[in-house]
Design an enzyme around this catalytic site. Structure first.
Site, PDB file in Angstrom:
ATOM      1  N   ASP A  42     -12.627   3.863  14.640  1.00 49.50           N
ATOM      2  CA  ASP A  42     -13.094   4.939  14.921  1.00 49.50           C
ATOM      3  C   ASP A  42     -11.892   5.709  15.656  1.00 49.50           C
ATOM      4  OD1 ASP A  42     -14.566   7.098  14.317  1.00 49.50           O
ATOM      5  OD2 ASP A  42     -16.160   6.788  16.054  1.00 49.50           O
TER       6      ASP A  42
HETATM    7  C1  LIG Z   1      -5.367  -1.124   3.594  1.00 48.61           C
HETATM    8  C2  LIG Z   1      -6.287  -0.723   5.029  1.00 48.61           C
HETATM    9  C3  LIG Z   1      -6.986  -1.808   5.458  1.00 48.61           C
HETATM   10  C4  LIG Z   1      -5.871   0.501   5.273  1.00 48.61           C
HETATM   11  C5  LIG Z   1      -6.628   0.987   6.750  1.00 48.61           C
HETATM   12  C6  LIG Z   1      -6.149   2.374   7.116  1.00 48.61           C
HETATM   13  C7  LIG Z   1      -7.129   2.815   8.206  1.00 48.61           C
HETATM   14  C8  LIG Z   1      -6.757   2.695   9.741  1.00 48.61           C
HETATM   15  C9  LIG Z   1      -8.143   3.532   7.736  1.00 48.61           C
HETATM   16  C10 LIG Z   1      -9.177   4.006   8.903  1.00 48.61           C
HETATM   17  C11 LIG Z   1      -9.888   5.023   7.819  1.00 48.61           C
HETATM   18  C12 LIG Z   1     -10.944   5.732   8.769  1.00 48.61           C
HETATM   19  C13 LIG Z   1     -11.939   6.780   7.912  1.00 48.61           C
HETATM   20  C14 LIG Z   1     -11.176   5.708   9.812  1.00 48.61           C
HETATM   21  C15 LIG Z   1     -12.155   6.600  10.953  1.00 48.61           C
HETATM   22  O1  LIG Z   1     -11.319   7.314  11.753  1.00 48.61           O
HETATM   23  P1  LIG Z   1     -11.209   9.016  11.618  1.00 48.61           P
HETATM   24  O2  LIG Z   1     -10.560   9.361  10.375  1.00 48.61           O
HETATM   25  O3  LIG Z   1     -12.671   9.208  11.278  1.00 48.61           O
HETATM   26  O4  LIG Z   1     -10.895   9.619  12.858  1.00 48.61           O
HETATM   27  P2  LIG Z   1     -11.836  10.373  13.803  1.00 48.61           P
HETATM   28  O5  LIG Z   1     -12.900   9.232  14.187  1.00 48.61           O
HETATM   29  O6  LIG Z   1     -10.988  10.704  14.808  1.00 48.61           O
HETATM   30  O7  LIG Z   1     -12.380  11.569  13.141  1.00 48.61           O
END
Ligand SMILES: CC(C)=CCC/C(C)=C/CC/C(C)=C/COP(=O)(O)OP(=O)(O)O
Length: 290
Positions: A42
């Protein structure tokens, strides 16, 4: 010239930190080491804002943090790592963001399965867990290719939950269990000239035998390839599971450091391992009682 020197210094720094890490890990390994750690990654967009990065670069930084964390976990002897990479609810985000995240996912999946990648270097088998039908053809093919390509690796396991929610996983497992039971009953029925279904109605003992239990549902969970997690780490300070591994987390330790996912580092892992070791006997006892 400066570039060459810079590289040498970089290598030297890498070697020193790797040595220090090995020393710390050998001390930690004197105590119990968890076999499965799961991560809720997160805080990538917040990191992007905090660092004034362009859209999408927070998630790129998040992927680099994931690679470092995988290296640390497997070096320490944790056999199973699971990450929550994209939930079914994430499809409700702005379409541009979903497209950009899926592109990144595809790019990074292909990167992970390259010959020289950390995955092959450490012998990691990759599983993608979730309702993969919800993914675009490109991403689903990349995920399937990665699972086939790494199927011969057996030292460690990385489960990547995409298009995943726990409630979807549980419903899927219950449906599969019902279908399996019905098949069993129909087969028995065919062998007994159709008398079994009538007997099943009448006979309480048989009813119990054909009842669906925890073991049946367990077997059909996407996550049945791993033991239940010992620890779930959710970054950015939120202490919610957000529909992640609800079935599997009854006896696991939760840790929610304030760091955003791209900021997670070795110190967080060391801290939670020490906490796990402190609570080990209690957690073990709770598992035994269930
Ligand atoms: C191939 C592979 C495993 C790739 C992974 C890439 C990656 C780090 C994906 C995370 C996706 C995600 C929705 C994370 C939550 O942070 P958020 O976007 O909700 O950020 P926030 O909490 O600040 O809103």
């Amino acid at each position: 010239m400066e570039g060459v020197n810079g590289k040498k210094v970089g290598h030297l720094f890498e070697n020193i930190s790797s040595f220090v890490r090995q020393c710390i890990f050998s001390v930690l390994s004197v105590g119990p080491v968890p076999s499965h750690i799961a991560f809720i990654m997160d805080g990538n967009r917040r990191y992007s804002k905090k660092q004034n990065l362009i859209d999408g670069n927070g998630h790129r930084a998040g992927f680099s943090a994931l690679i470092n964390m995988l290296k640390y976990c497997y070096e320490l002897g944790v056999k199973y790592v699971t990450v929550y990479a994209f939930s079914i609810d994430n499809f409700k985000r702005r379409p541009e963001e979903v497209v950009s995240l899926m592109k990144l996912m595809q790019e990074k999946i292909d990167e992970l399965t390259k010959e020289e990648s950390i995955v092959n270097h450490l012998g990691i088998r990759i599983y993608f867990q979730g309702n993969l039908k919800l993914l675009s053809d490109h991403v689903r093919s990349a995920a399937e290719r990665a699972m086939v390509k790494t199927s011969g690796n057996s030292k460690a396991v990385l489960s990547i939950c995409v298009a995943y929610t726990s409630t979807d996983e549980i419903v899927h497992a219950v449906q599969e269990s019902c279908e399996e039971k019905w098949d069993e009953i129909r087969k028995l029925d065919a062998n007994n000239d159709g008398g079994n279904l009538v007997r099943l109605e009448e006979n309480v003992k048989d009813k119990d035998e054909h009842r669906i239990g925890v073991i049946n549902v367990d077997r059909h969970m996407y996550m049945s390839v791993c033991p239940d997690p010992d620890i779930i780490i959710r970054t950015s300070g939120a202490a919610r599971l957000s529909n992640f591994l609800l079935w599997q987390s009854a006896h696991c330790l939760l840790y929610s450091p304030a760091a955003l996912w791209p900021e997670i580092g070795l110190r967080h892992l060391i801290w939670v391992i020490l906490d796990f070791q402190r609570n080990y006997l209690y957690l073990k006892e709770k598992k035994k009682q269930s």
